[in-house]
Design an enzyme around this catalytic site. Sequence first.
Site, PDB file in Angstrom:
ATOM      1  N   ARG A 180       0.859  -1.167   0.000  1.00 13.51           N
ATOM      2  CA  ARG A 180       0.000   0.000   0.000  1.00 13.51           C
ATOM      3  C   ARG A 180       0.907   1.233   0.000  1.00 13.51           C
ATOM      4  O   ARG A 180       2.025   1.201   0.505  1.00 13.51           O
ATOM      5  CB  ARG A 180      -0.895   0.035   1.238  1.00 13.51           C
ATOM      6  N   LYS A 204      -2.280  -2.000   8.035  1.00  9.98           N
ATOM      7  CA  LYS A 204      -3.492  -1.546   8.706  1.00  9.98           C
ATOM      8  C   LYS A 204      -3.579  -2.144  10.100  1.00  9.98           C
ATOM      9  O   LYS A 204      -3.191  -3.289  10.326  1.00  9.98           O
ATOM     10  CB  LYS A 204      -4.724  -1.948   7.897  1.00  9.98           C
ATOM     11  N   HIS A 275      -2.532   1.909  -5.763  1.00  5.57           N
ATOM     12  CA  HIS A 275      -3.295   0.704  -5.463  1.00  5.57           C
ATOM     13  C   HIS A 275      -3.485  -0.149  -6.713  1.00  5.57           C
ATOM     14  O   HIS A 275      -3.646  -1.364  -6.624  1.00  5.57           O
ATOM     15  CB  HIS A 275      -4.644   1.071  -4.850  1.00  5.57           C
ATOM     16  N   ARG A 278      -0.668  -2.444  -6.898  1.00  4.20           N
ATOM     17  CA  ARG A 278      -0.905  -3.515  -5.930  1.00  4.20           C
ATOM     18  C   ARG A 278      -1.841  -4.572  -6.525  1.00  4.20           C
ATOM     19  O   ARG A 278      -1.580  -5.772  -6.426  1.00  4.20           O
ATOM     20  CB  ARG A 278      -1.499  -2.889  -4.664  1.00  4.20           C
ATOM     21  N   HIS A 301      -4.091  -8.808   3.890  1.00  4.05           N
ATOM     22  CA  HIS A 301      -5.538  -8.791   4.021  1.00  4.05           C
ATOM     23  C   HIS A 301      -5.959  -9.558   5.266  1.00  4.05           C
ATOM     24  O   HIS A 301      -5.492 -10.677   5.501  1.00  4.05           O
ATOM     25  CB  HIS A 301      -6.204  -9.442   2.799  1.00  4.05           C
ATOM     26  N   TYR A 310      -9.275 -10.954  -6.595  1.00  4.96           N
ATOM     27  CA  TYR A 310      -8.289 -11.084  -7.658  1.00  4.96           C
ATOM     28  C   TYR A 310      -8.483 -12.347  -8.489  1.00  4.96           C
ATOM     29  O   TYR A 310      -7.988 -12.438  -9.600  1.00  4.96           O
ATOM     30  CB  TYR A 310      -6.876 -11.061  -7.065  1.00  4.96           C
TER      31      TYR A 310
END
Length: 329
Positions: A180, A204, A275, A278, A301, A310
């Site tokens: 990110r 995150k 992004h 990514r 994630h 994806y």
Amino acid sequence: MTRSSTDALRAALPAALSDAVAGYRRYLTAERNLSPATVAAYLGDVVSLLDHLQRLRGGAAATTVGDLGLADLRSWLARRRSTGAARSSMARQVSSARSFTGWALSIGLIDTDPAGRLVAPRAERRLPAVLDVGQATEMLDGPATGGPSTTPEQAAGDEPEPAALRDRAILELLYASALRVSELVGLDVEDLDRHRRVARVTGKGNKERTVPYGAPADAAVGRWLELGRDRMTGPRSGRALFLGARGGRMDQRAVRDLVHRATRAVPGAPELAPHGLRHSAATHLLDGGADLRTVQELLGHASLATTQLYTHVSAEKLRAVYTQAHPRA
């Protein structure tokens, strides 16, 4: 909602509602350890909700969080929908309301949770635009990175500009490690283990993970560290891996501008934000045979369901293989 509009609405709230917003902010920051951007998004939704509640109560100064009911929540969401809010925004706003009322219940501001029966609209899951492998290679070897498409003077051996070395290292590392943009600009020099070619990343929720990167990215980072970084160092540099024009830590907006320029320069390629690189890296990993669980770990994630997006991006390749291999295709 912008920060300025959020601040203006909050300033007009009665003291009890404003105090609740302040307490909720402390909870999001200190206990849930959310990023500043996530905290700002949640607070914007909650301030909008409480402003709506007060208006429904005729602007009464005695309005409290305890006055909030399911009908108020539904009225607020209907108003947001009428102003053109997307389904994804609506889903986030329901999540914000649930988080707020759950917190309010836990500290005794309300007796029952009115958002417990609130139903969120299913967010539309649009397939992200991605580069194909050829486009990614062309982007990394293009003029924006100081690659093969350089000027005759550069080809003759002139010392490259430090910003060009930095930009190439940023693009290589973004694509190689699927970081990110916030994770990339947060890297310090010591976060890279160049012997093992891995980066220690804080993602995150302040969660750390270790992300590998390849030889081309390592070579680009090495050239930046050896030939470029010292020439851009200033009093505010600290140990930041990537530096901006004034010597401080690289800004996310500058990285976004760089990625937009680099992808825009590739004929036929979609113009992407960081992004998008990514997304591209994750798609190419899956196309190359990586399993979904490994890609989840690489991307950081929390849920495998997020990574499964994806698999839809790679459906075109699945169709091509099927058409080639199946006798009745």
